[in-house]
Design an enzyme around this catalytic site. Structure first.
Site, short mmCIF file in Angstrom:
data_model
loop_
_atom_site.label_atom_id
_atom_site.label_comp_id
_atom_site.label_asym_id
_atom_site.label_seq_id
_atom_site.Cartn_x
_atom_site.Cartn_y
_atom_site.Cartn_z
N HIS A 5 0.84 -1.21 0.00
CA HIS A 5 0.00 0.00 0.00
C HIS A 5 0.88 1.26 0.00
CE1 HIS A 5 -2.96 -2.64 2.48
NE2 HIS A 5 -3.50 -2.51 1.29
N LYS A 30 -17.43 -7.21 7.96
CA LYS A 30 -16.04 -7.68 8.01
C LYS A 30 -15.53 -7.57 9.45
CE LYS A 30 -12.45 -7.27 4.47
NZ LYS A 30 -11.98 -6.41 3.38
N ARG A 55 -1.85 -6.37 -8.35
CA ARG A 55 -0.79 -7.35 -8.08
C ARG A 55 -0.82 -8.48 -9.08
NH1 ARG A 55 -2.95 -7.66 -2.05
NH2 ARG A 55 -4.75 -7.22 -3.33
N SER A 90 -2.56 -7.66 3.41
CA SER A 90 -2.88 -7.46 4.84
C SER A 90 -3.24 -8.77 5.52
CB SER A 90 -4.06 -6.49 5.00
OG SER A 90 -3.74 -5.24 4.45
P1 ADP Z 1 -9.48 -4.29 -0.04
O1 ADP Z 1 -10.17 -4.12 1.25
O2 ADP Z 1 -10.12 -3.62 -1.22
O3 ADP Z 1 -8.97 -5.68 -0.33
P2 ADP Z 1 -6.84 -3.56 0.66
O4 ADP Z 1 -6.76 -2.77 1.91
O5 ADP Z 1 -6.35 -4.97 0.71
O6 ADP Z 1 -8.25 -3.41 0.09
O7 ADP Z 1 -6.06 -2.82 -0.52
C1 ADP Z 1 -6.40 -1.55 -0.99
C2 ADP Z 1 -5.72 -1.34 -2.33
O8 ADP Z 1 -4.34 -1.61 -2.22
C3 ADP Z 1 -6.22 -2.26 -3.44
O9 ADP Z 1 -6.21 -1.54 -4.66
C4 ADP Z 1 -5.18 -3.34 -3.51
O10 ADP Z 1 -5.09 -3.92 -4.79
C5 ADP Z 1 -3.95 -2.55 -3.20
N1 ADP Z 1 -2.88 -3.39 -2.67
C6 ADP Z 1 -2.95 -4.22 -1.61
N2 ADP Z 1 -1.78 -4.86 -1.43
C7 ADP Z 1 -0.95 -4.41 -2.41
C8 ADP Z 1 0.40 -4.70 -2.79
N3 ADP Z 1 1.13 -5.59 -2.11
N4 ADP Z 1 0.92 -4.06 -3.85
C9 ADP Z 1 0.17 -3.18 -4.53
N5 ADP Z 1 -1.11 -2.86 -4.25
C10 ADP Z 1 -1.66 -3.47 -3.19
#
Ligand code: ADP
Length: 153
Positions: A18, A42, A91, A129
Site C-alpha cells: 500500500h 467484516k 498485483r 494485509s
Molecule cells: P481491499 O479491502 O479492497 O482488499 P486492501 O486494503 O487490501 O483493500 O487494498 C487496498 C488497495 O491496495 C487495493 O487496490 C489493492 O489492490 C492494493 N494493494 C494491496 N496490497 C498491495 C500490494 N502488495 N501491492 C500493490 N497494491 C496493493
C-alpha cells in the site's frame, strides 16, 4: 481543477505494498485521500482508529496525503469529497478481474470518475494485509512487510 484521488481499502493493516502505491502516486495527484471503507460484515483485526493512526504515522511528512473513513458506495463518497480519481494497486490477474468489474460499474454510476491503476513492484506482489494478520496472530515478525517505523503486534 484539482486532481483529487481516493485510495480506498481496508488497510488492516497498511503494508509496504500500500505504502509504495501511495508514495508513487503522490506526484500524480494534488491530494490523495487514503479512505478506510467501513464494512460492518467484516471482522477487523485492528480497530478503525488504529488503522487510521498507522496510516497517518506513515504519511506524516506527506502534506498531500490525508486519511479518512467512509461507508456506503465508494462513488458517493467520491462525490462528497470532490474526488475525481480512484487509485488502486494491481498485483495479479485476479486483482485485475476483480478491479475491472468494480471500475466499470463505478464508471457507470459516476461517469466523471476515473480509476487509475498502478502495478505493484515485483517484490510486493505477495504482500497483503491478510498474510500480515496471520503472521501477527501466530506471534511472528511482520516488520519486513509493513512500512518502516511501524510497530505492530
Ligand atoms: P481491499 O479491502 O479492497 O482488499 P486492501 O486494503 O487490501 O483493500 O487494498 C487496498 C488497495 O491496495 C487495493 O487496490 C489493492 O489492490 C492494493 N494493494 C494491496 N496490497 C498491495 C500490494 N502488495 N501491492 C500493490 N497494491 C496493493
Amino acid at each position: 481543477m484539482q486532481k483529487i484521488a481516493i485510495f480506498p481499502g481496508s488497510f488492516d493493516p497498511i503494508t509496504c505494498g500500500h505504502e509504495n502505491i501511495i508514495k508513487r502516486a503522490v506526484t500524480l495527484f494534488d491530494k490523495i485521500i487514503v479512505s478506510i471503507g467501513q464494512n460492518s460484515e467484516k471482522k477487523n483485526y485492528f480497530t478503525l482508529d488504529q488503522r487510521m493512526v498507522f496510516i497517518q504515522t506513515v504519511f506524516q511528512d506527506y502534506p498531500t496525503v490525508v486519511v479518512d473513513k467512509y461507508s456506503g458506495l465508494t462513488v458517493d463518497y467520491c462525490k462528497k469529497v470532490g474526488a475525481n480519481y480512484i487509485l488502486r494497486g494491481l498485483r495479479t490477474s485476479a486483482d485485475f478481474e476483480f478491479e475491472r468489474s468494480i471500475g466499470q460499474v463505478n464508471k457507470k454510476l459516476y461517469p466523471s470518475i476515473e480509476t487509475i491503476f498502478l502495478l505493484t513492484l515485483p517484490e510486493f506482489t505477495a504482500i497483503n494485509s491478510s498474510v500480515v494478520r496471520d503472521i501477527l496472530r501466530h506471534g511472528g515478525d511482520v516488520s519486513q512487510f509493513i512500512p518502516e517505523g511501524l510497530k505492530l503486534r
